[in-house]
Design a protein around this motif. Structure first.
Motif, short mmCIF file in Angstrom:
data_model
loop_
_atom_site.label_atom_id
_atom_site.label_comp_id
_atom_site.label_asym_id
_atom_site.label_seq_id
_atom_site.Cartn_x
_atom_site.Cartn_y
_atom_site.Cartn_z
N UNK A 1 -23.75 -28.55 -36.99
CA UNK A 1 -24.15 -29.92 -36.65
C UNK A 1 -22.92 -30.75 -36.33
N UNK A 2 -23.08 -31.67 -35.38
CA UNK A 2 -22.02 -32.61 -35.04
C UNK A 2 -22.60 -34.01 -35.09
N UNK A 3 -21.98 -34.87 -35.89
CA UNK A 3 -22.36 -36.29 -35.95
C UNK A 3 -21.10 -37.09 -35.72
N UNK B 1 -18.10 -35.48 -29.62
CA UNK B 1 -18.64 -34.44 -30.49
C UNK B 1 -19.11 -33.23 -29.71
N UNK B 2 -19.77 -33.48 -28.57
CA UNK B 2 -20.27 -32.38 -27.75
C UNK B 2 -19.11 -31.54 -27.22
N UNK B 3 -18.06 -32.21 -26.75
CA UNK B 3 -16.89 -31.50 -26.23
C UNK B 3 -16.23 -30.67 -27.33
N UNK B 4 -16.02 -31.29 -28.51
CA UNK B 4 -15.41 -30.56 -29.61
C UNK B 4 -16.27 -29.37 -30.05
N UNK B 5 -17.56 -29.58 -30.11
CA UNK B 5 -18.48 -28.52 -30.51
C UNK B 5 -18.36 -27.33 -29.56
N UNK C 1 -15.80 -26.56 -27.59
CA UNK C 1 -14.47 -25.94 -27.74
C UNK C 1 -14.40 -25.09 -29.01
N UNK C 2 -15.01 -25.59 -30.09
CA UNK C 2 -15.01 -24.83 -31.34
C UNK C 2 -15.82 -23.55 -31.20
N UNK C 3 -16.98 -23.64 -30.56
CA UNK C 3 -17.82 -22.45 -30.34
C UNK C 3 -17.07 -21.42 -29.51
N UNK C 4 -16.37 -21.90 -28.46
CA UNK C 4 -15.59 -20.99 -27.61
C UNK C 4 -14.49 -20.30 -28.40
N UNK C 5 -13.96 -20.98 -29.42
CA UNK C 5 -12.89 -20.42 -30.25
C UNK C 5 -13.43 -19.55 -31.39
N UNK C 6 -14.76 -19.39 -31.46
CA UNK C 6 -15.35 -18.51 -32.45
C UNK C 6 -15.85 -19.17 -33.72
N UNK C 7 -15.83 -20.52 -33.77
CA UNK C 7 -16.36 -21.22 -34.93
C UNK C 7 -17.85 -21.47 -34.72
N UNK C 8 -18.64 -21.23 -35.74
CA UNK C 8 -20.08 -21.42 -35.64
C UNK C 8 -20.44 -22.84 -36.12
N UNK C 9 -20.74 -23.72 -35.17
CA UNK C 9 -21.01 -25.12 -35.47
C UNK C 9 -22.50 -25.31 -35.76
#
Length: 188
Positions: free
Chosen positions: A33-35, A17-21, A23-31
């Motif tokens: 919460x990750x569970x 989840x941390x890794x995906x979060x 990567x998503x933030x780097x791609x411009x997605x505002x995360x």
């Protein structure tokens, strides 16, 4: 503004989840919460962004679950894997735990899971505990009795019987094989 939830297949550890979060933030997605098995974005995204989101998720070995039943099965798997990995002691039966967590009738959950996975939830739970036991034996940091206790078994004997039934080896034999492999690798 409403958040948008995505259920993610095979996201079974907090590190995933941390890794995906990240990567998503780097791609411009505002995360937000990750569970385990779920990512929540701060705000809804359009169809084009959803396509980019899905491609990014898939690039990292995961998948977005769209079907309601598939999502429910994945949630069951995530909860069971988490229980098996943490060794959390349940005050009530697994059936009660899952029904309460997912706000569904257990019979419904059980039928759905068996239909999709081809095995019962209880069997899946046992298999996950045995996989965790194998990892712990390989790590070699705990005794067999500690592993049995930490995985919620009533006794080392019960753990040993179930381990042998599922793997064909006793935990001590599995441990010996692991030690022999380690020696042969070290000698090279």
């Amino acid at each position: 503004m409403k958040h948008q939830h995505f259920h993610i297949k095979n996201m079974v550890c907090s590190h995933c989840g941390e890794v995906l979060s990240e990567k998503l933030e780097q791609a411009g997605f505002s995360v937000k919460k990750v569970e385990l098995g779920e990512i929540t974005l701060e705000s809804p995204i359009d169809m084009e962004q959803q396509e980019d989101f899905t491609k990014l998720i898939q690039k990292h070995g995961f998948d977005v679950i769209n079907n309601q039943n598939s999502r429910l099965v994945e949630q069951i798997k995530q909860l069971v894997i988490q229980l098996a990995r943490t060794g959390e002691k349940l005050e009530n039966p697994l059936s009660d735990y899952l029904a309460k967590k997912l706000h569904k009738d257990y019979q419904q959950l059980s039928r759905l899971f068996s239909g999709v996975e081809g095995k019962s939830i209880e069997r899946y739970y046992i298999l996950q505990k045995i996989e965790r036991a194998k990892e712990l034996i390989v790590y070699g940091e705990q005794s067999l009795s500690e592993i049995a206790y930490n995985l919620g078994y009533s006794s080392q004997q019960h753990f040993s019987r179930q381990f042998k039934k599922e793997t064909g080896l006793s935990p001590s034999h599995f441990s010996e094989i692991k030690e022999n492999r380690r020696i042969s690798i070290d000698e090279v």
